[in-house]
Design a protein around this motif. Sequence first.
Motif: not given
Lengths: 384, 302
Positions: A304-325
């Motif tokens: 989990l600590p190693e993939i944290r940047p990916g998790v943050v990036a995924a959260l940002i992308l999905t949140f932005r996408t969800a806002l635009a739905i």
Amino acid sequence: MHLPQRVGTALFAARARTARAWLRLRETVAGLLLTAAGLAVAATRNGLRITIGVLAGGYRRLPAPLRRGLAGAGTAVYGALPGVVCRLLDRAAAGARTCIAPRTERERERRRILGLTIPFFVLAIFAAFVPLAYMVRMSLSANNLRNEGWSTDAWELLLADPTYRTVAFNTLWFAALAAVVSVAVGVAVTHALEKYDLPFERVLVAIISFPIALPGLVVAFLIIVLLGRQGLLTNALAAVTGPSNIDLASAYTVLGLFLGYVYSLIPRATMVLRGTYAELNTDAEEAARALGASPAQTFYHVTLPEIRPGVVAALILTFRTALAIFGTVLILQSLDVATLQIDTELNVGFNSQVAGAIGVVYFLFILGFTFVALRYVETEVVEI
Amino acid sequence: MSREDNHDRESAGTGSAARTDGGTATRTGTGVALSSRFGRGAVTLLLAVVLAFLVVPILLTLVSSFAAGATGVLPEGFVTLDNWAKVLGFADYGVQESVPGTLLFSMRLATGGMLVNLLIGVPIAYALTRYDFFARDWLNAVAILPLVPGVILGLAFVRAYPHNAGTWFGLVTGYALLKSPFMVLTVQSSFQSMDLRQLEESARSLGASWPRAFLTVIVPNAKRGIVAGSIICWTLAAAEFNFTYMVYSRGPEPFAMFLFRNITNAPFLQQAAAISVYFCIVVAAILTLQLLGNAGFTTDRD
């Protein structure tokens, strides 16, 4: 010398001459343009009634003393200008010369960068900046059919009416929850895909990426296929439990909408996380396992600590996408989110000012969120 | 992750104990942890559930489009091509405007948007990868992140260009802007795997002018990314709905509006057939992308 050689030499010399002449021509044109610009500034500042075009064209052909005098006058005027204006003029002149007649490799490179990025800027200006400026104006218009007169009624309504606060709240919590759930599921899916030796991995990845291509409209239809009144799960549940299947249909509830959001977001989260997982160093995991940590501990403390940047990036992308739905929520209609509210404002009484105001707030929020979020991750990893 | 989390909470006591002494092997003798017994199974099960959630509705739609009735749990009365015939306009009656017309119109729009994206996306991707300049990072963020949602852009377009927003010109412009990040990103990932400086300098030292080096050496080398980006942009633009819905008022109907009308009005089986047409396009796109080396419908390389 033989004839072919002579012809070759002559050709070469001619080519060099042409190149020199061409460069001289461009330098001259640049010089003339600059002179014209300088004289234009001088003329407007001093109130001289001279035709700038004629002067600019004739400057080079003027007798030397007069030319020097003019240049002196120009310099004097230029010197009288405030420092900021001088610097700006210098920058503009240097920029113009770089574009017309670059002298060094560095200047040629600058011209190339400009040429490569200009098409994008043209599109961005005409397809984004200009329309968005019109939208800001629209929110302040007194007329709802065209931009006419000034009024802040829409903004006052937006601040005063609690309905809009509810809409904002709905939009945010729903998008945030959908993003968190999708990324959580995405981590599990990616973990299984990357760590376990599953058959047909390429096919599985392709299947999971499929919904990225689907517009929200189609996603809504797929949720209806699953959970609508004639939906697969609705009918299956009705067959087991007995009650009328109308009561079980949940496509048009908040749960159905949530599943629609998650349907669009899980594939995007998975694709972002796959990139991070691919770069994962497995040595630490193997060491942890060898030292006796359980798989869950290994995941929590090592992976989990190693993939944290990916998790943050995924959260940002999905949140932005969800806002635009929009398409999903337009069909299912079960929660008032900002995009649906814009549509409602236009359909009920064509409140274009309020719709515009929501649009402005919404756009500024997404812009602000993105640029704050980008401080925490690399830009490249946020996109699918 | 949720399942993993649960397991982790179940073994939280031992987990924190293991952490305090630096994670050395002190847990031997306490039996096998829950996660090593069920962890893999649980995660695999979750993957299976997610796959079913994503795929079953798509397959059901596709299957239903060949069915004659859909009142029970599963559609029945196979195999009939009636729905497809109605949707595709071969039947005597059916939808007023058939798929071929509207799909062809949307395909032209998508192709237009894709061509604009090629013209703006390839150069800016090269500039962003090859050169370093003032505000490069900002320009990069603006070029690869879709900053304006389709709905908002549509709303703004209608007011800014009242006469052109709903025409083919407005639609192509909007699609180009909305889908440009996908082109820039895909082409950029192709450029990043090449040694651009060396390529450019070799070409130039062999006598090519800079434009010639760019067009005949660098662009052909990034062919894979350019083709992949074009496919992604084209497919996404062919069924773009949010922007289209806001700007469309009259005239030839884009495919997304046709789908919208079908989903809100038509009988279920016809809707299924109409949407299946688009599924076929997406499947073709994904297969081509996989041939090109992309991991499915993403800008991500396998």
